[in-house]
Design a protein around this motif. Structure first.
Motif, PDB file in Angstrom:
ATOM      1  N   LEU A  27       9.056  11.551  -5.487  1.00  0.00           N
ATOM      2  CA  LEU A  27       7.824  10.850  -5.843  1.00  0.00           C
ATOM      3  C   LEU A  27       7.076  10.401  -4.597  1.00  0.00           C
ATOM      4  CD1 LEU A  27       6.015   9.452  -8.044  1.00  0.00           C
ATOM      5  CD2 LEU A  27       7.414   7.436  -7.627  1.00  0.00           C
ATOM      6  N   ILE A  28       7.800   9.814  -3.659  1.00  0.00           N
ATOM      7  CA  ILE A  28       7.164   9.330  -2.429  1.00  0.00           C
ATOM      8  C   ILE A  28       6.575  10.495  -1.634  1.00  0.00           C
ATOM      9  CG2 ILE A  28       7.631   8.235  -0.192  1.00  0.00           C
ATOM     10  CD1 ILE A  28       9.573   6.381  -1.694  1.00  0.00           C
TER      11      ILE A  28
ATOM     12  N   ALA B 208       0.809  -1.223   0.000  1.00  0.00           N
ATOM     13  CA  ALA B 208       0.000   0.000   0.000  1.00  0.00           C
ATOM     14  C   ALA B 208       0.840   1.269   0.000  1.00  0.00           C
ATOM     15  CB  ALA B 208      -0.926   0.003   1.206  1.00  0.00           C
ATOM     16  N   ALA B 209       2.012   1.244   0.603  1.00  0.00           N
ATOM     17  CA  ALA B 209       2.875   2.421   0.664  1.00  0.00           C
ATOM     18  C   ALA B 209       4.323   1.994   0.428  1.00  0.00           C
ATOM     19  CB  ALA B 209       2.731   3.116   2.012  1.00  0.00           C
ATOM     20  N   PRO B 210       4.716   1.837  -0.841  1.00  0.00           N
ATOM     21  CA  PRO B 210       6.089   1.409  -1.138  1.00  0.00           C
ATOM     22  C   PRO B 210       7.120   2.420  -0.639  1.00  0.00           C
ATOM     23  CG  PRO B 210       4.707   1.243  -3.080  1.00  0.00           C
ATOM     24  CD  PRO B 210       3.925   1.971  -2.043  1.00  0.00           C
TER      25      PRO B 210
ATOM     26  N   GLY C  92       0.218   9.872   1.622  1.00  0.00           N
ATOM     27  CA  GLY C  92      -1.122  10.117   2.147  1.00  0.00           C
ATOM     28  C   GLY C  92      -2.212  10.175   1.093  1.00  0.00           C
ATOM     29  N   LYS C  93      -1.895   9.866  -0.147  1.00  0.00           N
ATOM     30  CA  LYS C  93      -2.894   9.918  -1.215  1.00  0.00           C
ATOM     31  C   LYS C  93      -3.243   8.505  -1.659  1.00  0.00           C
ATOM     32  CE  LYS C  93      -1.265  14.374  -2.829  1.00  0.00           C
ATOM     33  NZ  LYS C  93      -0.657  15.111  -3.924  1.00  0.00           N
TER      34      LYS C  93
ATOM     35  N   GLU D 213      -7.755   6.984  -6.386  1.00  0.00           N
ATOM     36  CA  GLU D 213      -8.348   8.313  -6.552  1.00  0.00           C
ATOM     37  C   GLU D 213      -7.512   9.161  -7.508  1.00  0.00           C
ATOM     38  OE1 GLU D 213      -8.887  10.134  -2.743  1.00  0.00           O
ATOM     39  OE2 GLU D 213     -10.241   8.558  -2.043  1.00  0.00           O
ATOM     40  N   LEU D 214      -6.198   9.069  -7.406  1.00  0.00           N
ATOM     41  CA  LEU D 214      -5.324   9.823  -8.303  1.00  0.00           C
ATOM     42  C   LEU D 214      -5.489   9.372  -9.755  1.00  0.00           C
ATOM     43  CD1 LEU D 214      -2.030   9.980  -6.203  1.00  0.00           C
ATOM     44  CD2 LEU D 214      -3.630  11.837  -6.671  1.00  0.00           C
TER      45      LEU D 214
END
Length: 109
Positions: A42-43, A16-18, A48-49, A53-54
């Motif tokens: 990039l990170i 979920a969060a690389p 938090g997004k 959705e993006l």
């Protein structure tokens, strides 16, 4: 773009969060040397997004971009006969030029 693609692949794969380490190791598997500054940037931008959705937001923005294909299709309709004649003449000229390329000698003569 390659950093974003790696981030998305890791996200689709269940992470979920690389982290930067994850992206670096993924890119290393295909022989790409990663730049730490770009990965950190990039990170930071994606922190938090929600990726889904993006992607949905980006898709809606792309839908409003004009493609320009309609104006290119309208031009031949206006002068279609003249354009067809010009293309036919160009093809005839190309055929003449190709026959002179070998100067009478063939590759396997």
């Amino acid at each position: 773009m390659k950093y974003l693609a790696a981030y998305l692949l890791l996200t689709i794969g269940g992470n979920a969060a690389p982290a930067a380490k994850d992206i670096t190791s993924l890119l290393a598997t295909v022989g790409i040397e990663a730049e730490a500054e770009r990965i950190e940037s990039l990170i930071a931008q994606l922190a938090g997004k929600d990726i889904n959705e993006l992607i949905a937001e980006g898709t809606s923005k792309l839908a409003s971009v004009p493609s320009g294909g309609a104006s290119a299709a309208a031009a031949p309709a206006a002068g279609g006969a003249a354009a067809a004649e010009t293309k036919a003449e160009e093809k005839k000229e190309e055929a003449k030029e190709e026959s002179d390329d070998d100067m009478g000698f063939g590759l396997f003569d």
